[in-house]
Design a protein around this motif. Sequence first.
Motif, PDB file in Angstrom:
ATOM      1  N   GLY A  96       0.824  -1.181  -0.095  1.00  0.00           N
ATOM      2  CA  GLY A  96      -0.069  -0.088  -0.150  1.00  0.00           C
ATOM      3  C   GLY A  96       0.808   1.229   0.025  1.00  0.00           C
ATOM      4  N   HIS A  97       0.224   2.265  -0.428  1.00  0.00           N
ATOM      5  CA  HIS A  97       0.690   3.655  -0.301  1.00  0.00           C
ATOM      6  C   HIS A  97       0.241   4.452   0.698  1.00  0.00           C
ATOM      7  CE1 HIS A  97       1.766   7.773  -2.134  1.00  0.00           C
ATOM      8  NE2 HIS A  97       0.420   7.957  -1.521  1.00  0.00           N
ATOM      9  N   PRO A  98       1.118   5.268   1.456  1.00  0.00           N
ATOM     10  CA  PRO A  98       2.356   5.683   1.215  1.00  0.00           C
ATOM     11  C   PRO A  98       3.259   4.326   1.740  1.00  0.00           C
ATOM     12  CG  PRO A  98       1.771   6.961   2.963  1.00  0.00           C
ATOM     13  CD  PRO A  98       0.543   6.139   2.498  1.00  0.00           C
TER      14      PRO A  98
ATOM     15  N   ALA B  98     -22.716  -5.942  -7.955  1.00  0.00           N
ATOM     16  CA  ALA B  98     -22.161  -6.534  -6.730  1.00  0.00           C
ATOM     17  C   ALA B  98     -20.545  -6.837  -6.684  1.00  0.00           C
ATOM     18  CB  ALA B  98     -22.825  -7.532  -5.983  1.00  0.00           C
ATOM     19  N   ARG B  99     -20.379  -7.677  -7.836  1.00  0.00           N
ATOM     20  CA  ARG B  99     -19.302  -7.853  -8.028  1.00  0.00           C
ATOM     21  C   ARG B  99     -18.095  -6.980  -8.249  1.00  0.00           C
ATOM     22  NH1 ARG B  99     -21.192 -12.408 -11.264  1.00  0.00           N
ATOM     23  NH2 ARG B  99     -20.630 -11.182 -13.130  1.00  0.00           N
ATOM     24  N   HIS B 100     -18.535  -5.861  -8.907  1.00  0.00           N
ATOM     25  CA  HIS B 100     -17.491  -4.669  -9.437  1.00  0.00           C
ATOM     26  C   HIS B 100     -17.190  -3.940  -8.011  1.00  0.00           C
ATOM     27  CE1 HIS B 100     -17.112  -0.725 -10.783  1.00  0.00           C
ATOM     28  NE2 HIS B 100     -16.692  -1.280 -11.949  1.00  0.00           N
ATOM     29  N   PHE B 101     -18.254  -3.957  -7.059  1.00  0.00           N
ATOM     30  CA  PHE B 101     -17.887  -3.358  -5.877  1.00  0.00           C
ATOM     31  C   PHE B 101     -16.984  -4.199  -5.054  1.00  0.00           C
ATOM     32  CE2 PHE B 101     -19.361  -2.677  -1.395  1.00  0.00           C
ATOM     33  CZ  PHE B 101     -18.801  -1.415  -1.013  1.00  0.00           C
ATOM     34  N   PHE B 102     -17.599  -5.379  -4.551  1.00  0.00           N
ATOM     35  CA  PHE B 102     -16.621  -6.260  -3.803  1.00  0.00           C
ATOM     36  C   PHE B 102     -15.514  -6.544  -4.405  1.00  0.00           C
ATOM     37  CE2 PHE B 102     -20.935  -6.695  -1.730  1.00  0.00           C
ATOM     38  CZ  PHE B 102     -20.783  -6.321  -0.705  1.00  0.00           C
ATOM     39  N   ASP B 103     -15.336  -6.828  -5.532  1.00  0.00           N
ATOM     40  CA  ASP B 103     -13.912  -7.218  -5.968  1.00  0.00           C
ATOM     41  C   ASP B 103     -13.054  -6.092  -6.020  1.00  0.00           C
ATOM     42  OD1 ASP B 103     -15.125  -9.567  -6.998  1.00  0.00           O
ATOM     43  OD2 ASP B 103     -14.914  -9.408  -8.831  1.00  0.00           O
ATOM     44  N   GLU B 104     -13.257  -4.934  -6.356  1.00  0.00           N
ATOM     45  CA  GLU B 104     -12.445  -3.694  -6.269  1.00  0.00           C
ATOM     46  C   GLU B 104     -12.302  -3.532  -4.475  1.00  0.00           C
ATOM     47  OE1 GLU B 104     -11.859   0.903  -6.870  1.00  0.00           O
ATOM     48  OE2 GLU B 104     -13.749   0.337  -7.216  1.00  0.00           O
ATOM     49  N   LEU B 105     -13.360  -3.455  -3.577  1.00  0.00           N
ATOM     50  CA  LEU B 105     -12.997  -3.474  -2.354  1.00  0.00           C
ATOM     51  C   LEU B 105     -12.047  -4.196  -1.560  1.00  0.00           C
ATOM     52  CD1 LEU B 105     -14.283  -1.663   0.204  1.00  0.00           C
ATOM     53  CD2 LEU B 105     -15.901  -3.508   0.317  1.00  0.00           C
ATOM     54  N   THR B 106     -12.478  -5.641  -1.950  1.00  0.00           N
ATOM     55  CA  THR B 106     -11.776  -6.557  -1.292  1.00  0.00           C
ATOM     56  C   THR B 106     -10.460  -7.408  -1.772  1.00  0.00           C
ATOM     57  OG1 THR B 106     -13.528  -8.033  -1.680  1.00  0.00           O
ATOM     58  CG2 THR B 106     -13.704  -6.727   0.528  1.00  0.00           C
ATOM     59  N   LEU B 107     -10.920  -7.815  -3.160  1.00  0.00           N
ATOM     60  CA  LEU B 107      -9.974  -8.558  -3.988  1.00  0.00           C
ATOM     61  C   LEU B 107      -8.850  -7.747  -4.548  1.00  0.00           C
ATOM     62  CD1 LEU B 107     -12.548 -10.866  -5.619  1.00  0.00           C
ATOM     63  CD2 LEU B 107     -11.497 -11.077  -3.304  1.00  0.00           C
TER      64      LEU B 107
ATOM     65  N   GLN C 205      -7.341  -4.962  -3.747  1.00  0.00           N
ATOM     66  CA  GLN C 205      -6.520  -3.947  -3.002  1.00  0.00           C
ATOM     67  C   GLN C 205      -5.404  -4.198  -2.442  1.00  0.00           C
ATOM     68  OE1 GLN C 205      -7.338  -0.970  -3.287  1.00  0.00           O
ATOM     69  NE2 GLN C 205      -9.452  -0.816  -3.980  1.00  0.00           N
ATOM     70  N   ASN C 206      -4.602  -3.116  -2.203  1.00  0.00           N
ATOM     71  CA  ASN C 206      -3.440  -3.412  -1.399  1.00  0.00           C
ATOM     72  C   ASN C 206      -3.996  -3.349  -0.078  1.00  0.00           C
ATOM     73  OD1 ASN C 206      -3.430  -0.553  -0.136  1.00  0.00           O
ATOM     74  ND2 ASN C 206      -3.381  -0.056  -2.534  1.00  0.00           N
TER      75      ASN C 206
ATOM     76  N   ILE D 175      -3.412  -1.534   2.516  1.00  0.00           N
ATOM     77  CA  ILE D 175      -3.590  -0.007   3.158  1.00  0.00           C
ATOM     78  C   ILE D 175      -4.997   0.241   2.911  1.00  0.00           C
ATOM     79  CG2 ILE D 175      -3.201   2.465   3.169  1.00  0.00           C
ATOM     80  CD1 ILE D 175      -0.181   1.820   3.409  1.00  0.00           C
ATOM     81  N   GLU D 176      -5.179   0.198   1.347  1.00  0.00           N
ATOM     82  CA  GLU D 176      -6.645   0.806   1.197  1.00  0.00           C
ATOM     83  C   GLU D 176      -7.559  -0.301   1.568  1.00  0.00           C
ATOM     84  OE1 GLU D 176      -9.088   2.502  -2.984  1.00  0.00           O
ATOM     85  OE2 GLU D 176      -6.820   2.209  -3.062  1.00  0.00           O
ATOM     86  N   PHE D 177      -7.268  -1.517   1.505  1.00  0.00           N
ATOM     87  CA  PHE D 177      -8.402  -2.567   1.850  1.00  0.00           C
ATOM     88  C   PHE D 177      -8.608  -2.114   3.296  1.00  0.00           C
ATOM     89  CE2 PHE D 177      -8.875  -6.240   4.490  1.00  0.00           C
ATOM     90  CZ  PHE D 177     -10.193  -6.653   3.747  1.00  0.00           C
ATOM     91  N   HIS D 178      -7.698  -1.816   4.251  1.00  0.00           N
ATOM     92  CA  HIS D 178      -8.219  -1.862   5.816  1.00  0.00           C
ATOM     93  C   HIS D 178      -8.776  -0.416   5.832  1.00  0.00           C
ATOM     94  CE1 HIS D 178      -6.954  -5.513   7.251  1.00  0.00           C
ATOM     95  NE2 HIS D 178      -5.898  -5.472   6.542  1.00  0.00           N
ATOM     96  N   ILE D 179      -8.633   0.526   5.129  1.00  0.00           N
ATOM     97  CA  ILE D 179      -9.196   1.771   5.549  1.00  0.00           C
ATOM     98  C   ILE D 179     -10.593   1.715   4.854  1.00  0.00           C
ATOM     99  CG2 ILE D 179      -9.385   4.471   4.703  1.00  0.00           C
ATOM    100  CD1 ILE D 179      -6.418   4.339   4.964  1.00  0.00           C
ATOM    101  N   ALA D 180     -10.613   1.221   3.403  1.00  0.00           N
ATOM    102  CA  ALA D 180     -12.129   1.182   2.573  1.00  0.00           C
ATOM    103  C   ALA D 180     -12.979   0.076   3.618  1.00  0.00           C
ATOM    104  CB  ALA D 180     -11.796   0.637   1.362  1.00  0.00           C
ATOM    105  N   THR D 181     -12.270  -0.870   3.964  1.00  0.00           N
ATOM    106  CA  THR D 181     -13.362  -2.045   4.420  1.00  0.00           C
ATOM    107  C   THR D 181     -13.382  -1.693   5.903  1.00  0.00           C
ATOM    108  OG1 THR D 181     -12.527  -3.627   2.966  1.00  0.00           O
ATOM    109  CG2 THR D 181     -13.544  -4.520   4.862  1.00  0.00           C
TER     110      THR D 181
END
Length: 497
Positions: A33-35, A170-179, A181-182, A184-190
């Motif tokens: 994840g960034h940074p 739903a796949r478009h949303f959850f695939d980006e959100l959880t599958l 992601q790096n 950092i973004e996963f844990h902030i977003a989720t």
Amino acid sequence: MLNREEWLPLARKLDWDYSYVREEEVFPEEISGHPWLPHSEWKDWEESFKTSYREYVDNQYEKDMAVYAVRDAVGRIENLQKLASPWMNSLKIHAAALPLAEFTGAIGNLRGARFGRDSAWRTMATFGALDEYRHTQIPLLLFHQLVRFDSQFDWAHKFYHTNNWFAIAARHFFDELTLGQNAIEFHIATNFILETGFTNLQFVGLASLAREAGDHMFERMVTSIQTDEARHAQIGHPVLATVMKHDPEYVQYLVDKWFWRNWRVFSILTGVSIDYLTALDQRPYSFKEFMEEWIIDQFLRTLDEFGLQKPWYWELFLEELDIYHHMIYASAYSYRATLWFNFVIPGPAERKWLGQKYPKYWDDMDAVWKQVSERWKTVGPGPENEFAVHGTSLPAFCDLCQLPLSAGTPSKNTARVIVHEGGKYIFCSEPCQWIFLREPERYANHKDVVKRVLSGEAPADLPGLLTEYFRLTPETWGKDVHHGDYEWLRTPQTSGT
């Protein structure tokens, strides 16, 4: 022998220096994840719920036994058959949406368990992955017996494996959100946005709703899941706090982006369940009241705690509280055969209640239901007339959220069209367009149902689309619960009012 207070801090912090590789190779920025920050910046990472594996297993065992006990006591088919028909269709939505969405959360947490930048973070993410496996198994267990009871429950288990338009969204949303992601973004977003901001409190509200509906099995299920959410939702807070020190603009973007992305899905799953698929005398509050009491105040307090601003579109979001899920429900009713659960037309008492709860735009929405009601009166009730009160041409879909262009009001749609690198894109709202333009490489090549029809990948006729592409059948596709046969619709003095 060391007591717990002595050995747990030692077991939690097990980071070390690397002698054969660089830290950047062990935790590449692309996936961690960034940074990218050296571990020295993460060493003070602390979670609120400090637990050991043995404690975790003991607690989960007790919660699982409570779920089994409620299932054995009130989870028999004859108990569920006593529930109101609209509520049963709310269960079909959740039977489709919950299990595999939770499973993707397990994959995202496993990424944090490997690429999280502190050992305590990685341990908590491991517990988070176990939680999400559990959240996959519980609804599969409790809904499984309903497969034989109603073929729509059977189709719900196939939902994510189909090309149904809502499954695509739903796949478009959850695939980006959880599958995709790096860490950092996963844990902030989720953990920070979805769980702390939405689902942790959503499950409290849904449990209350289920209790009013007399569905104690669903109440126990979401309560049991919520107790896990409250723990692993806390992973996002220390991740966000560290990133805020180094790139607050990036954090603000993630908050703005993922609050909107979550809102779009949440408003459908929970908004429709509360305001349309719960019997009027069993609604403890409206969806808007639930959002104001359970979500908005808590979320704004959390933003203040971290020095973050409200998302730039906040006033638009508050405006949508009055209208968006109503528009989506009316759109879905018009194309109900494209979905796997049944619908009800709000009757005079329901519409009066909705008008009191949503006075700003309800006159516009009421006109829609009057038109639907008049159509049923014209063609007459009966399953043979379902498609006479149904949309015939495909609706258009947003190129960001992949949902129908149902934002705005019946008299003023907010769809927006842009040209990007020679391609034309359409969006339901300004925030969806804004997210797309921030990261077009993520979204530009995705095809919604309409694009698949135009390219020849999907049938252009509605019957072919339903049966060949969505894999629905006359038994499983959505219908009006009463096939237009409503007592209030047969009574001249109250029809259409």
